[in-house]
Design a protein around this motif. Structure first.
Motif, PDB file in Angstrom:
ATOM      1  N   LYS A 190      23.499 -31.709 -22.064  1.00  0.00           N
ATOM      2  CA  LYS A 190      22.911 -32.590 -21.047  1.00  0.00           C
ATOM      3  C   LYS A 190      21.505 -32.144 -20.643  1.00  0.00           C
ATOM      4  O   LYS A 190      20.686 -32.956 -20.234  1.00  0.00           O
ATOM      5  CB  LYS A 190      23.824 -32.661 -19.830  1.00  0.00           C
ATOM      6  N   SER A 191      21.221 -30.873 -20.799  1.00  0.00           N
ATOM      7  CA  SER A 191      19.881 -30.358 -20.477  1.00  0.00           C
ATOM      8  C   SER A 191      18.827 -30.863 -21.447  1.00  0.00           C
ATOM      9  O   SER A 191      17.625 -30.781 -21.168  1.00  0.00           O
ATOM     10  CB  SER A 191      19.893 -28.829 -20.487  1.00  0.00           C
ATOM     11  N   VAL A 247      22.411 -33.599 -14.690  1.00  0.00           N
ATOM     12  CA  VAL A 247      22.230 -32.314 -15.370  1.00  0.00           C
ATOM     13  C   VAL A 247      22.494 -31.163 -14.402  1.00  0.00           C
ATOM     14  O   VAL A 247      23.182 -30.199 -14.740  1.00  0.00           O
ATOM     15  CB  VAL A 247      20.810 -32.220 -15.976  1.00  0.00           C
TER      16      VAL A 247
END
Length: 167
Positions: A137-138, A114
């Motif tokens: 992705k966070s 991330v």
């Protein structure tokens, strides 16, 4: 301690209630995509990825809320027949030795992934897609943090049950 559990649960409650609207937005976006594609003959990759982003957010951010309202998958062959006190002990074991370590490992191994995505402000998944893969992705560490928050709240409530307090 129960007040702390209430505060922690409010976080997931607020997010869960907000995600209800995100589910509606995702459904409307999917409707627009179908309408554009099959009625007007247009297709836009960024709209398709928008549904993917909504779907991912619903599942990843909604996990803590699902845990809060006890709607998660539970294999309760024996659990349902146990007393409330025994259930509290089983839940405590699960929170301490299964949930927490698994989430910590997931944060540990996903964080460089991330962080790297944010460092380069990683672009779209597909050409013409949403140029913000780093946001997608966070959701991984956000998922972990929200489940950990709810796990702590559930842990506090289970301790209160074992002490005889009204949880």
């Amino acid at each position: 301690m129960l007040k702390l559990a209430d505060v922690l649960e409010r976080v997931n409650s607020l997010i869960g209630n907000t995600l209800c609207w995100a589910a509606l937005a995702m459904m409307l976006l999917q409707f627009v995509i179908v309408l554009l594609r099959y009625v007007f003959g247009y297709s836009y990759i960024f709209l398709d990825e928008g549904v993917l982003y909504f779907h991912a957010a619903l599942f990843m951010l909604g996990a803590g809320y699902t845990f809060l309202v006890n709607a998660h998958v539970r294999v309760d062959i024996f659990y349902a027949k146990c007393t409330e006190r025994t259930q509290a002990w089983i839940d405590l074991f699960g929170h301490l030795f299964l949930l927490t370590p698994a989430l910590i490992v997931l944060i540990w191994f996903s964080w460089p992934y991330v962080r790297g995505s944010w460092a380069i402000l990683e672009g779209p998944i597909s050409v013409g897609g949403i140029p913000a893969s780093y946001l997608l992705k966070s959701l991984i560490p956000a998922y972990c943090v929200l489940l950990l928050i709810q796990g702590v709240a559930a842990f506090i409530r289970d301790i209160a049950k074992l002490r005889g307090a009204r949880a």
